[in-house]
Design an enzyme around this catalytic site. Structure first.
Site, PDB file in Angstrom:
ATOM      1  N   ASP A   1     -19.139   2.808   3.932  1.00 12.04           N
ATOM      2  CA  ASP A   1     -18.000   3.730   3.949  1.00 12.04           C
ATOM      3  C   ASP A   1     -18.423   5.152   4.323  1.00 12.04           C
ATOM      4  O   ASP A   1     -17.639   6.091   4.233  1.00 12.04           O
ATOM      5  CB  ASP A   1     -17.241   3.720   2.622  1.00 12.04           C
TER       6      ASP A   1
ATOM      7  N   SER B   1     -18.427   0.599  -1.201  1.00  9.82           N
ATOM      8  CA  SER B   1     -19.562   1.454  -0.878  1.00  9.82           C
ATOM      9  C   SER B   1     -20.741   0.626  -0.365  1.00  9.82           C
ATOM     10  O   SER B   1     -20.624  -0.040   0.642  1.00  9.82           O
ATOM     11  CB  SER B   1     -19.939   2.287  -2.112  1.00  9.82           C
TER      12      SER B   1
END
Length: 575
Positions: free
Chosen positions: A305, A144
């Site tokens: 992401d 992330s």
């Protein structure tokens, strides 16, 4: 097995490759580093793995990825669901493609077909692909918004959401049961392809996913009229958002989209930022510079992401850009969706807006203002996905919008994770819609606060790395769980919710009720005048998090109240 003993095993065992051994031999005189790498296994938590890249049991590397995948494969095969296959996606981080291949080859060796994206893709597309392929599970290689030395491994189930009970515990148990790395299965990519246990996904899946994203548009006619008038600056922060975000905006008719060149292409070093996080002001430095040159209406950034979206909007009156927190942008999208759906066809009687327990109460006021239900869930978008599935299975409940304070939201049910691609599209559409009325997005934000009240919310994260840090976090939480607080500084505590114990206690009367949400290491304090505080350890990073919110009579009043609550709440985690 002690850290030094495990270290020696990795250095000597022929199972581990020479490059791994070379890396480990380079730290042979650093006892602290050896301990950090080997004092425990990298924990497979409720979503999967996340950690620092490197050799060792407590690091992200091909062996820990293979172990996680072997555990997942064992669980799937025990359920007899191997024939359905597993979808795999990955982001722009170092080792992401390699870890994706490692997972695919391990699945194939366990007779489970892997559907692997041909190149990097955003998290929400993986969530979509799992359901589109009717796969039993999904794997996403991403960390992330963590720093560049991290990577991670998220597991999704057949509903497209990250794993929830009972599957999370079942997979965790299978991973923990693997004690010998040499027992894990793998095969070459060539073998996997020859046995038809490996299949690539690409443009066909992209088209299907983006088609569903575009279906969430409420006013395509406004975009056609105003697409030339709106100026947008966008940065993918060297991640996966670049192609899908630009593609969907272009296909809908936004013509003036300017991308930050230095942050356009995938780069696992994230060379222009210390931390590729759209929550960070520093991440917007280049984008804001470009925005001033282009006189942009709004500035957008997606994380690596592409499940989180950061936003700055232009204030024509003050001639400056304002940052919108995740609570603000999520509320703005919620208000736009509910307003326009209500105006068009009315809202369903069983309509629901869902937020995490640490998100702003402004969303509650918006839902109430439109006569729809507000549902709280634990932190983690998987619980929002779980509610969508529950609505589908019961045939009761219409999902309208879901959000978390951590810059993530979802419109529509095509995916079951937060989606920065659809959030970008809707904010741009909202900007065009309001511009048609002579308003900026900042004007719309002010109008929202005037209608529902001035809510201010914040989150503080205190990083406590390493073994000592984890012990300190555990000690702080243990202390807070011991007994109910009567006050936090000068703020009276009305109700304490202890999600670990599953209890809600009225502090004045002592009355205790059972909580309906699953048990979790979280404490939540309700305070007077719609103020609140929540404390929880991060599930993915070595941090303890403190969330708090207030409602004021004006921006100035709300900010003053928030600062007072911050000082009081900070004492909870000074431990």
């Amino acid at each position: 097995m002690q850290a030094q003993e495990m270290y020696r095993k990795w250095c000597e065992d022929p199972y581990f490759d020479e490059e791994t051994k070379k890396e480990l031999l380079a730290i042979q005189s650093d006892e602290k580093e050896i301990t950090e790498r080997f004092y425990k296994e990298l924990e497979f938590g409720t979503a999967g793995l996340r950690g620092i890249l490197g050799a060792g049991t407590n690091r992200m590397n091909p062996y820990t990825v293979r172990k996680a995948t072997q555990g997942l494969a064992n669980y799937i095969n025990k359920l007899g669901e191997g024939k359905r296959g597993v979808c795999i996606a990955y982001d722009s981080r170092h080792m992401s493609p390699e870890f994706a291949q490692e997972a695919a080859r391990c699945l194939a060796a366990n007779r489970i077909k892997a559907y692997v994206f041909e190149s990097l893709r955003p998290t929400p597309e993986l969530s979509f692909a799992v359901r589109e392929k009717h796969a039993i599970a999904g794997i996403n290689i991403t960390a992330s918004h963590n720093p560049s030395n991290y990577n991670g491994y998220k597991v999704y189930w057949a509903d497209g959401a990250q794993i929830t009970p009972p599957h999370d515990k079942g997979i965790m148990d299978e991973v923990k049961a693997i004690t010998d790395y040499s027992t894990m299965k793998t095969m070459t990519l060539e073998e996997a392809k020859a046995k038809r246990l490996y299949e690539e996904m690409g443009e066909e899946m992209d088209q299907a996913y983006l088609s569903e994203v575009k279906k969430q548009s409420l006013h395509p006619e406004v975009i056609k009229e105003m697409g030339k008038e709106l100026t947008i600056v966008y940065t993918p922060l060297n991640g996966t958002g670049n192609i899908p975000v630009r593609r969907v905006l272009k296909e809908l008719g936004f013509e003036n989209v300017h991308v930050v060149k230095e942050q356009e292409l995938p780069d696992g070093d994230f060379p222009t930022v210390d931390y590729p996080n759209p929550e960070s002001e520093k991440a917007f430095a280049l984008a804001l510079k470009l925005a001033k040159e282009k006189k942009a209406d709004l500035v957008l950034a997606t994380d690596p992401d592409a499940d989180r979206l950061g936003v700055y909007v232009w204030d024509a009156k003050e001639q400056t850009y304002h940052a919108l927190t995740g609570n603000m942008s999520g509320s703005l999208i919620a208000e736009y969706i509910l307003n326009e759906k209500e105006a068009a066809n009315g809202l369903p009687q069983d309509g629901a807006v869902i937020r995490s327990i640490v998100s702003t109460h402004l969303v509650d006021a918006i839902a109430k203002g439109h006569g729809v239900r507000l549902i709280e869930v634990l932190t983690g978008f998987k619980y929002i996905g779980q509610k969508i599935l529950e609505f589908e299975e019961r045939g009761k409940g219409t999902y309208l919008f879901g959000m978390e304070e951590s810059y993530g939201c979802l419109a529509g049910t095509y995916a079951r994770d937060k989606d920065a691609v659809v959030a970008t599209m809707l904010l741009c559409e909202a900007a065009a819609f309001y511009k048609q009325q002579g308003m900026t997005l900042w004007d719309a934000t002010l109008k929202m606060y005037e209608r529902y009240g001035y809510y201010e919310d914040s989150v503080e994260s205190v990083t406590m790395p390493g073994k000592d840090g984890l012990e300190k976090i555990a000690s702080i939480m243990e202390h807070l769980h011991k007994e109910a607080l009567t006050c936090i500084g000068d703020f009276e505590v009305l109700v304490q919710k202890d999600y670990q114990k599953g209890t809600e206690q009225d502090v004045k009367t002592g009355e205790i009720k059972e909580l309906t949400l699953p048990k979790s290491n979280v404490l939540y304090y309700e305070l007077p005048e719609d103020a609140w505080v929540c404390v929880r350890p991060s599930g993915t990073e070595p941090k303890i998090k403190l969330y708090y919110g207030v409602k004021g009579s004006s921006f100035e009043d709300a900010k003053k109240r928030k600062e007072a609550l911050k000082k009081a709440a900070d004492t909870l985690i000074e431990g």
